[in-house]
Design an enzyme around this catalytic site. Structure first.
Site, PDB file in Angstrom:
ATOM      1  N   SER A 298       5.006  -8.663  -8.688  1.00  0.00           N
ATOM      2  CA  SER A 298       3.800  -8.473  -9.498  1.00  0.00           C
ATOM      3  C   SER A 298       3.789  -7.182 -10.292  1.00  0.00           C
ATOM      4  O   SER A 298       2.997  -7.051 -11.241  1.00  0.00           O
ATOM      5  CB  SER A 298       2.562  -8.529  -8.595  1.00  0.00           C
ATOM      6  OG  SER A 298       2.363  -9.855  -8.126  1.00  0.00           O
ATOM      7  N   THR A 299       4.626  -6.203  -9.951  1.00  0.00           N
ATOM      8  CA  THR A 299       4.685  -5.012 -10.807  1.00  0.00           C
ATOM      9  C   THR A 299       5.208  -5.354 -12.196  1.00  0.00           C
ATOM     10  O   THR A 299       4.981  -4.624 -13.155  1.00  0.00           O
ATOM     11  CB  THR A 299       5.568  -3.919 -10.170  1.00  0.00           C
ATOM     12  OG1 THR A 299       6.889  -4.432  -9.949  1.00  0.00           O
ATOM     13  CG2 THR A 299       4.984  -3.442  -8.844  1.00  0.00           C
TER      14      THR A 299
END
Length: 571
Positions: A298-299
């Site tokens: 998700s980064t």
């Protein structure tokens, strides 16, 4: 009267011939001597003079002083000191067993091994290398037969394990860089050896009127790093605590100055002591933040959302209808937190919605998404001045599969990165959309004191307005989303959580147990001074970016802000 008989003729023939032969021989000998004199002193005089000079003339190399490595505030991280090496001529050792026991007690070695050295057949053997002068004095005071001493430069590392994987180390007997910055900047640090030419007689004595010339050695250059040791220490402590708390097998922390690209801290655990490298394992030496790859999860949404904003497909307030799931062939994508059916782009980031991000990725398409990923530095080396950097994995868009690749890549799969690459991507948003090449060396100072500052390359990736909008979304992640444990009292910060199943390259499958937990953020959010990336490899407890990595960000970023003198936000 009769005459006396005539006297017999004189026999002088033999005598005359012998004299002639002797004369001829002497003449030939003198001619030979004369010829040799003519040759030696005449036609070949220069050749023989050169031979004689070559036998008398000795050339010795003068070692250059290796440059010192300093941190940004002048603390010595690597320097060269005098040491004494003990060696022996075994043929002069009278009692090997007795001397071995005594030497071992003074040098901390195994007596049996020392005795084997002293009992050998050669004329030279090292007994103990690079002792401190005080320790060598105790050996010298014993006056043991066959034991001798010579001075050697020794490289030492005052910061010990704290900066070992950055600074690296040298080969003990040659002082040649083997790892880290010692290797990367070997030419600058080593300097240029000098030369001494002197005439000596057969006994080794200097001939007073003989040739004598010296070419002085040029000392190596010093390196001044961007690294700040207090921040490095705080990051090490925070990461060590996180490994104990989560049970992760390893971890990395990178702290960047987004405006300059300078690395303020770079920590990898487990580590090692550069002054004691006995039984050193390769994984201890490796600078994981630069060499180890992982899928960002998700980064990665920062890149996808930035691309959607920059291309004008959406604005922060644009709302999208989020389905319950997205199925592509046999792959099911879903969110792991409950949320309304419609989310704004800001809420998609704050809630870390996989489905909302996939919708943005599909709007971009493979080619445009890939273009922005390259712009943020993925799929290629950052160019940091450190050996062995991994480029990561990013396939060209024409090789992306037509089914799940855009969706998966949008949320951080099908792409592999390093912790440094992701820190650099977030630093781009922190620096108003300008990506600055990360670097460890701030300036090089040569032996004459001339200073050469490092000027890293810069590239505008997205507009300052897009960067500002994304920073506000990252702030929402901390203030009301999945990154609440990254909050810092007194400062408004932002960042993004990431949790991905660990990809097993040996089997080509994802692990059912191991994850990579990460958090990458910046502070203060309005004018970021630091970017901190935290990556935990295989945590067992708090095994998510929000629980495992976000608290590390909070501790490290707060310490960095204090060290840099950044005041709290106005109330």
């Amino acid at each position: 009267m009769s005459l006396p008989p005539a006297a017999p003729p004189r026999r002088s023939r033999g005598l005359n011939s012998r004299l002639v032969m002797v004369g001829v021989a002497l003449t030939l000998a003198w001619l030979g001597v004369g010829y040799r004199l003519v040759v030696v002193q005449g036609t070949r005089a220069e050749e023989y003079a050169a031979r004689g000079l070559g036998q008398r003339l000795h050339t010795e190399t003068l070692a250059a002083d290796r440059g010192t490595i300093f941190d940004a505030e002048g603390r010595e991280l690597a320097l060269t000191v005098d040491s004494v090496t003990v060696y022996a001529n075994p043929r002069e050792v009278t009692e090997p067993a007795v001397e071995a026991r005594y030497l071992a007690s003074l040098t901390g070695q195994d007596p049996q091994q020392v005795e084997e050295l002293l009992a050998g057949n050669g004329t030279f053997v090292y007994v103990a290398r690079q002792l401190d002068p005080a320790d060598a004095d105790r050996v010298r005071a014993a006056e043991l037969p066959g034991i001798y001493f010579l001075h050697e430069p020794k490289r030492v590392y005052p910061a010990g394990p704290l900066t070992a994987q950055i600074v690296g180390f040298v080969q003990p007997d040659s002082n040649v860089g083997l790892e880290g910055l010692e290797y990367e900047y070997e030419t600058e640090l080593a300097g240029t050896p000098g030369q001494l030419r002197v005439e000596r007689d057969p006994a080794g004595r200097t001939i007073p009127q003989g040739e004598y010339s010296v070419i002085p050695a040029e000392p190596g250059s010093d390196l001044v790093l961007t690294l700040r040791t207090p921040i490095q220490y705080a990051a090490t402590q925070a990461l060590r605590d996180a490994l104990q708390r989560t049970g992760a097998r390893a971890g990395s922390v990178v702290v960047l100055d987004p405006a300059t690209g300078g690395v303020l801290a770079m920590v990898n655990l487990p580590g090692f002591d550069p002054d004691n490298r006995v039984n050193l394992l390769p994984e201890q030496v490796r600078n994981r933040a630069v060499t180890d790859l992982f899928e960002p999860g998700s980064t990665q949404k920062l890149v996808t959302v930035s691309a959607a904003l920059e291309t004008g497909l959406v604005v922060p307030g644009t709302t999208l209808e989020i389905p319950e799931r997205i199925e592509i062939l046999d792959t099911v994508f879903q969110d792991f937190t409950q949320h309304p059916d419609r989310l704004s782009v800001t809420e998609i980031v704050a809630q870390s919605s996989n489905l909302g991000t996939i919708l943005l990725g599909e709007m971009l398409g493979a080619r445009r998404l890939h273009e922005f990923m390259v712009g943020f530095g993925q799929g290629r080396e950052t160019g940091i001045d450190f050996p062995g950097e991994a480029a990561g994995v990013l396939h060209p868009p024409e090789e992306w599969c037509p089914t799940t690749c855009v969706a998966g890549t949008s949320i951080g799969y099908h792409v592999s990165v390093t912790a440094l690459q992701m820190a650099s991507a977030y630093a781009t948003i922190a620096n108003d959309g300008v990506r600055v090449r990360p670097h460890l060396v701030a300036e090089i100072v040569d032996g004459r004191g001339s200073r050469v500052p490092v000027e890293p390359q810069q590239q505008q990736v997205v507009s300052a307005e897009t960067a500002r909008q994304v920073r506000e979304m990252l702030a929402a992640v901390v203030e009301r989303g999945t990154g609440s444990l990254a909050a810092i009292p007194g400062y408004r910060v932002g960042g993004k959580t990431g949790t991905t199943k660990k990809y097993l390259s040996e089997s080509g499958e994802y692990s059912d147990e191991d994850v990579v937990a990460s958090f990458i953020g910046m502070a203060p959010i309005d004018h970021p001074r630091v970017v901190v990336a935290v990556v935990l490899d295989g945590p067992r407890e708090d095994a998510s970016g929000g629980k495992g990595a976000a608290p590390v960000f909070s501790a490290v970023a707060l310490a960095a802000l204090h060290q840099l003198g950044v005041p709290p936000d106005a109330p």
